[in-house]
Design a protein around this motif. Structure first.
Motif, PDB file in Angstrom:
ATOM      1  N   THR A 207       0.830  -1.199   0.000  1.00 11.20           N
ATOM      2  CA  THR A 207       0.000   0.000   0.000  1.00 11.20           C
ATOM      3  C   THR A 207       0.868   1.254   0.000  1.00 11.20           C
ATOM      4  O   THR A 207       1.809   1.370   0.784  1.00 11.20           O
ATOM      5  N   LYS A 208       0.529   2.209  -0.840  1.00  8.29           N
ATOM      6  CA  LYS A 208       1.268   3.466  -0.879  1.00  8.29           C
ATOM      7  C   LYS A 208       0.824   4.359   0.277  1.00  8.29           C
ATOM      8  O   LYS A 208      -0.376   4.586   0.465  1.00  8.29           O
ATOM      9  N   PRO A 209       1.773   4.890   1.052  1.00 12.47           N
ATOM     10  CA  PRO A 209       1.403   5.686   2.229  1.00 12.47           C
ATOM     11  C   PRO A 209       0.613   6.947   1.928  1.00 12.47           C
ATOM     12  O   PRO A 209      -0.076   7.466   2.811  1.00 12.47           O
ATOM     13  N   ASP A 210       0.698   7.468   0.694  1.00  9.52           N
ATOM     14  CA  ASP A 210      -0.027   8.693   0.365  1.00  9.52           C
ATOM     15  C   ASP A 210      -1.390   8.418  -0.265  1.00  9.52           C
ATOM     16  O   ASP A 210      -2.050   9.329  -0.760  1.00  9.52           O
ATOM     17  N   SER A 211      -1.825   7.136  -0.215  1.00  7.23           N
ATOM     18  CA  SER A 211      -3.076   6.776  -0.877  1.00  7.23           C
ATOM     19  C   SER A 211      -4.276   6.766   0.057  1.00  7.23           C
ATOM     20  O   SER A 211      -5.388   6.441  -0.368  1.00  7.23           O
ATOM     21  N   GLY A 212      -4.068   7.119   1.331  1.00  8.25           N
ATOM     22  CA  GLY A 212      -5.176   7.091   2.272  1.00  8.25           C
ATOM     23  C   GLY A 212      -4.785   7.674   3.609  1.00  8.25           C
ATOM     24  O   GLY A 212      -3.816   8.423   3.714  1.00  8.25           O
ATOM     25  N   PHE A 213      -5.535   7.291   4.654  1.00  8.63           N
ATOM     26  CA  PHE A 213      -5.262   7.826   5.979  1.00  8.63           C
ATOM     27  C   PHE A 213      -5.519   6.763   7.050  1.00  8.63           C
ATOM     28  O   PHE A 213      -6.217   5.764   6.812  1.00  8.63           O
ATOM     29  N   VAL A 214      -4.929   7.010   8.222  1.00 10.14           N
ATOM     30  CA  VAL A 214      -5.008   6.080   9.350  1.00 10.14           C
ATOM     31  C   VAL A 214      -6.040   6.577  10.349  1.00 10.14           C
ATOM     32  O   VAL A 214      -6.125   7.776  10.632  1.00 10.14           O
ATOM     33  N   ILE A 215      -6.819   5.641  10.900  1.00 13.99           N
ATOM     34  CA  ILE A 215      -7.734   5.937  12.002  1.00 13.99           C
ATOM     35  C   ILE A 215      -7.359   5.046  13.179  1.00 13.99           C
ATOM     36  O   ILE A 215      -7.139   3.846  13.003  1.00 13.99           O
ATOM     37  N   VAL A 216      -7.277   5.617  14.375  1.00 14.61           N
ATOM     38  CA  VAL A 216      -7.036   4.831  15.583  1.00 14.61           C
ATOM     39  C   VAL A 216      -8.153   5.107  16.580  1.00 14.61           C
ATOM     40  O   VAL A 216      -8.622   6.230  16.712  1.00 14.61           O
ATOM     41  N   THR A 217      -8.571   4.060  17.278  1.00 10.85           N
ATOM     42  CA  THR A 217      -9.691   4.179  18.208  1.00 10.85           C
ATOM     43  C   THR A 217      -9.199   4.382  19.628  1.00 10.85           C
ATOM     44  O   THR A 217      -9.629   3.696  20.564  1.00 10.85           O
ATOM     45  N   SER A 218      -8.304   5.317  19.813  1.00 10.46           N
ATOM     46  CA  SER A 218      -7.702   5.527  21.135  1.00 10.46           C
ATOM     47  C   SER A 218      -7.255   6.978  21.238  1.00 10.46           C
ATOM     48  O   SER A 218      -7.367   7.746  20.284  1.00 10.46           O
ATOM     49  N   ARG A 219      -6.735   7.339  22.405  1.00  9.77           N
ATOM     50  CA  ARG A 219      -6.106   8.647  22.509  1.00  9.77           C
ATOM     51  C   ARG A 219      -4.881   8.668  21.611  1.00  9.77           C
ATOM     52  O   ARG A 219      -4.290   7.621  21.297  1.00  9.77           O
ATOM     53  N   CYS A 220      -4.488   9.845  21.218  1.00 13.57           N
ATOM     54  CA  CYS A 220      -3.388   9.987  20.274  1.00 13.57           C
ATOM     55  C   CYS A 220      -2.128  10.399  21.022  1.00 13.57           C
ATOM     56  O   CYS A 220      -1.913  11.583  21.279  1.00 13.57           O
ATOM     57  N   SER A 221      -1.301   9.434  21.372  1.00  9.95           N
ATOM     58  CA  SER A 221      -0.023   9.726  22.017  1.00  9.95           C
ATOM     59  C   SER A 221       1.059   9.898  20.951  1.00  9.95           C
ATOM     60  O   SER A 221       0.859   9.570  19.779  1.00  9.95           O
ATOM     61  N   PHE A 222       2.208  10.409  21.378  1.00 14.86           N
ATOM     62  CA  PHE A 222       3.234  10.739  20.386  1.00 14.86           C
ATOM     63  C   PHE A 222       3.755   9.499  19.668  1.00 14.86           C
ATOM     64  O   PHE A 222       4.150   9.560  18.504  1.00 14.86           O
ATOM     65  N   GLU A 223       3.726   8.313  20.348  1.00 12.33           N
ATOM     66  CA  GLU A 223       4.220   7.100  19.697  1.00 12.33           C
ATOM     67  C   GLU A 223       3.395   6.756  18.464  1.00 12.33           C
ATOM     68  O   GLU A 223       3.919   6.257  17.469  1.00 12.33           O
ATOM     69  N   LEU A 224       2.092   7.020  18.517  1.00  7.52           N
ATOM     70  CA  LEU A 224       1.246   6.726  17.369  1.00  7.52           C
ATOM     71  C   LEU A 224       1.586   7.641  16.200  1.00  7.52           C
ATOM     72  O   LEU A 224       1.603   7.208  15.047  1.00  7.52           O
ATOM     73  N   VAL A 225       1.855   8.900  16.497  1.00  6.69           N
ATOM     74  CA  VAL A 225       2.280   9.826  15.446  1.00  6.69           C
ATOM     75  C   VAL A 225       3.591   9.347  14.827  1.00  6.69           C
ATOM     76  O   VAL A 225       3.752   9.332  13.596  1.00  6.69           O
ATOM     77  N   GLU A 226       4.535   8.939  15.668  1.00 13.60           N
ATOM     78  CA  GLU A 226       5.830   8.472  15.171  1.00 13.60           C
ATOM     79  C   GLU A 226       5.670   7.226  14.303  1.00 13.60           C
ATOM     80  O   GLU A 226       6.331   7.087  13.267  1.00 13.60           O
ATOM     81  N   LYS A 227       4.792   6.313  14.697  1.00 12.40           N
ATOM     82  CA  LYS A 227       4.596   5.086  13.926  1.00 12.40           C
ATOM     83  C   LYS A 227       3.974   5.387  12.573  1.00 12.40           C
ATOM     84  O   LYS A 227       4.373   4.812  11.547  1.00 12.40           O
ATOM     85  N   VAL A 228       2.991   6.272  12.549  1.00 13.85           N
ATOM     86  CA  VAL A 228       2.379   6.663  11.279  1.00 13.85           C
ATOM     87  C   VAL A 228       3.424   7.298  10.371  1.00 13.85           C
ATOM     88  O   VAL A 228       3.479   7.012   9.165  1.00 13.85           O
ATOM     89  N   ALA A 229       4.272   8.143  10.938  1.00 10.37           N
ATOM     90  CA  ALA A 229       5.324   8.782  10.147  1.00 10.37           C
ATOM     91  C   ALA A 229       6.346   7.767   9.659  1.00 10.37           C
ATOM     92  O   ALA A 229       6.857   7.880   8.533  1.00 10.37           O
ATOM     93  N   ALA A 230       6.665   6.775  10.499  1.00 16.28           N
ATOM     94  CA  ALA A 230       7.626   5.750  10.080  1.00 16.28           C
ATOM     95  C   ALA A 230       7.105   4.969   8.879  1.00 16.28           C
ATOM     96  O   ALA A 230       7.873   4.570   7.997  1.00 16.28           O
ATOM     97  N   PHE A 231       5.796   4.758   8.823  1.00 10.37           N
ATOM     98  CA  PHE A 231       5.200   4.102   7.658  1.00 10.37           C
ATOM     99  C   PHE A 231       5.238   5.023   6.444  1.00 10.37           C
ATOM    100  O   PHE A 231       5.368   4.563   5.303  1.00 10.37           O
TER     101      PHE A 231
END
Length: 282
Positions: A207-231
């Motif tokens: 999957t191309k990272p610029d072809s969509g977006f991520v949804i998470v069903t939790s609070r948004c901590s910095f680790e989640l931002v970092e993981k999305v960016a790493a992808f």
């Protein structure tokens, strides 16, 4: 990337049925019933025969988890850095043996740290502040996303969380295309684990990272931002609010951050210029 078939670990169920009694407040008698609760299993991630992390996780999609965790923790730089994954039951949990390419294994052993115990914790075992994860800056502007697509994805998410429907006790992470159609959903007792599983599945699918977006069903901590960016994705939708550090990292990495995402409204914390609002909420 060739991924050999894993040994069967189907004997460990995603959820187990257990007797429970419901006591209503006020009038009414107690009601005895059976309730599904999610399985939580120690998962030992092993690289080159050397244990690296023990994570408490749901025992499903562990091949996706191995790839996603390896990428977002900086152990690998690309899916091809993994030569194979084996999942083996052990007395106290599951062992996930991950075979790296020789160069990547050498680099990993040089910076090895050990995580232990907590459900999806992304920081256990680091030696100092310099070991905090920091994703690389991505080039180019973030893609535009419409409120219509975000709303459609949020509306479809509940029905796609099969394990949460049974247990009401697990987190979800989903990938939607730019039309808001959900293409992949992963669940886990740990919010970080669910996202790692999703990222692993997306990498395996090419999957191309610029072809969509991520949804998470939790609070948004910095680790989640970092993981999305790493992808490599640039848009993150979170059901709950972000922390201050999550917002700081989203601004630095220029990740469009939409949170407190409900069926009737969303709040844009960063990247307003990338949100299309025409004919959105009619």
């Amino acid at each position: 990337m060739p991924m050999p078939p894993n040994e069967d670990n189907s004997q460990i169920l995603e959820a187990v049925d257990t007797p429970a009694t419901v006591f209503p407040f006020g009038t009414g008698d107690p009601v005895r019933s059976t309730r599904a609760i999610p399985s939580e299993v120690p998962v030992n991630l092993v690289y080159g025969g050397i244990p690296f992390a023990v994570m408490m996780a749901s025992p499903s999609d562990l091949d996706d988890f191995a790839l996603g965790f390896s990428l977002t923790e900086g152990i690998i730089q690309a899916p091809d850095d993994i030569r194979g994954v084996r999942i083996e039951p052990e007395e106290k949990g599951l062992k996930v043996s991950i075979d790296l390419t020789p160069d990547r294994l050498h680099d990993h052993l040089a910076r090895r740290r050990v995580l232990s115990g907590r459900t999806g914790c992304g920081l256990c075992g680091i030696d100092d502040f310099d070991a905090l994860p920091h994703a690389r800056l991505l080039s180019g502007p973030a893609p535009s996303v419409s409120l219509t697509a975000i709303r459609a994805a949020l509306g479809a998410l509940d029905s796609e969380q099969a394990l949460n429907e049974r247990t009401h006790a697990v987190h979800g992470a989903a990938w939607a295309d730019m039309d808001g159609i959900l293409l992949c959903v992963r669940e886990d007792v740990g919010r970080h684990n669910a996202l790692d599983k999703l990222i692993g599945a997306l990498c395996r699918a090419g999957t191309k990272p610029d072809s969509g977006f991520v949804i998470v069903t939790s609070r948004c901590s910095f680790e989640l931002v970092e993981k999305v960016a790493a992808f490599g994705a640039r848009t993150l939708i979170a059901i709950s609010a972000p922390t201050s550090l999550a917002l700081e990292r989203a601004r630095h990495l220029d990740i469009t951050l939409v949170a407190i995402a409900r069926h009737d409204s969303v709040t844009v914390f960063h990247g307003l210029e990338h949100i299309h609002i025409q004919d959105a909420l009619v």
